[in-house]
Design a protein around this motif. Structure first.
Motif, short mmCIF file in Angstrom:
data_model
loop_
_atom_site.label_atom_id
_atom_site.label_comp_id
_atom_site.label_asym_id
_atom_site.label_seq_id
_atom_site.Cartn_x
_atom_site.Cartn_y
_atom_site.Cartn_z
N LYS A 1 -25.53 5.64 28.95
CA LYS A 1 -25.83 4.36 28.33
C LYS A 1 -24.64 3.41 28.39
CE LYS A 1 -27.23 2.33 23.89
NZ LYS A 1 -27.61 2.62 22.48
N ALA A 2 -23.43 3.94 28.25
CA ALA A 2 -22.27 3.05 28.16
C ALA A 2 -21.11 3.44 29.07
CB ALA A 2 -21.77 3.02 26.71
N LYS A 3 -20.93 4.71 29.35
CA LYS A 3 -19.74 5.15 30.09
C LYS A 3 -20.12 6.22 31.10
CE LYS A 3 -14.88 6.04 29.04
NZ LYS A 3 -13.91 6.39 27.98
N PRO A 4 -20.51 5.83 32.30
CA PRO A 4 -20.92 6.80 33.31
C PRO A 4 -19.76 7.66 33.78
CG PRO A 4 -20.74 4.63 34.29
CD PRO A 4 -20.56 4.45 32.81
N VAL A 5 -20.07 8.84 34.29
CA VAL A 5 -19.02 9.70 34.83
C VAL A 5 -18.45 9.07 36.10
CG1 VAL A 5 -19.89 11.83 33.84
CG2 VAL A 5 -20.73 11.07 36.08
N GLN A 6 -17.23 9.44 36.40
CA GLN A 6 -16.51 8.79 37.49
C GLN A 6 -17.19 8.97 38.85
OE1 GLN A 6 -12.06 8.26 37.64
NE2 GLN A 6 -12.25 10.03 39.00
N TRP A 7 -17.68 10.18 39.13
CA TRP A 7 -18.28 10.39 40.46
C TRP A 7 -19.56 9.57 40.64
CZ3 TRP A 7 -23.18 12.20 40.14
CH2 TRP A 7 -23.54 13.00 39.06
#
Length: 235
Positions: free
Chosen positions: A61-67
């Motif tokens: 919702k707010a902070k997707p994983v880096q990959w």
């Protein structure tokens, strides 16, 4: 006539203004200028009319994983799009911004590649992470995904071959996205030293990513399956 309709008519007039017939060209240019004045249309408005958008739901919702962020950026760049992360009350979305069919094709490519990546991640976890504690399993799986995206990113630009309308996108981003903030992604490797097997996880992902596939064609176009790793057109 509303402003949107006026812009389309102005574009047609500007096209006619390039006519070899001087009288026709002059009349078309006068009409375009009159419409621009009447409806308050500026040059950037005409440029921005070429821009369109498409979106796909993100994994957070707010902070997707880096990959995941890397994959979205890689696809957007390959297809001549800008990428923006936006969120509603219930979900986050990747917004692909480009010209013509580019955003739709980019969204399609992202969905296809993400589906393959998630499948490869699950197979890797089942095969290689059975005995790991949850934290180590997540770390190895994320490294696998990063390696997978790295492999795909080196090939997908050649597959896409999209032309970027730089002026139109610049006009749109300047006017509509001027207040964008940098996206903070979740890097679950931050501050951690690589351990035994971590390098192997990244390499396993890279090898798997070399076998990723896309269909060269969308909508009414012919759907020819191309391997991102072993297709002559991409070498």
């Amino acid at each position: 006539m509303d402003k949107k309709t006026a812009i389309e008519k102005i574009k047609k007039c500007l096209a006619l203004a390039k006519s070899a017939n001087e009288h026709e060209a002059a009349a078309a240019l006068r009409q375009a200028q009159a419409l621009m004045e009447k409806f308050g249309v500026e040059d950037d408005d005409i440029l921005m009319s070429e821009v369109c958008k498409d979106h796909v739901k993100a994994g957070a919702k707010a902070k997707p994983v880096q990959w995941e962020s890397w994959l979205a950026v890689t696809v957007a760049k390959a297809f001549g799009c800008e990428i923006v992360f936006t969120r509603s009350l219930s979900a986050g979305y990747w917004l692909f911004i480009g010209c013509g069919p580019a955003p739709e094709i980019a969204t399609y490519a992202y969905k296809v590649l993400l589906r393959q990546l998630k499948k490869a991640r699950a197979e890797y976890q089942k095969r290689e992470c059975k005995r790991l504690i949850p934290a180590s399993r997540i770390r190895r799986s994320d490294l696998f995904c990063e390696g997978w995206v790295n492999a795909v990113s080196s090939k997908i630009a050649k597959f896409a071959g999209s032309q970027r309308n730089t002026e139109a996108l610049k006009a749109y981003m300047t006017k509509e996205c001027a207040d964008l903030e940098s996206l903070a992604t979740r890097d679950r490797q931050a501050g951690k030293s690589l351990r035994g097997g971590d390098d192997g996880a990244h390499y396993a992902g890279w090898k798997s990513g070399k076998n990723a596939q896309l269909n060269h064609g969308i909508g009414g176009a012919a759907d020819t399956t191309l391997s991102l790793g072993h297709t002559p057109q991409l070498s």
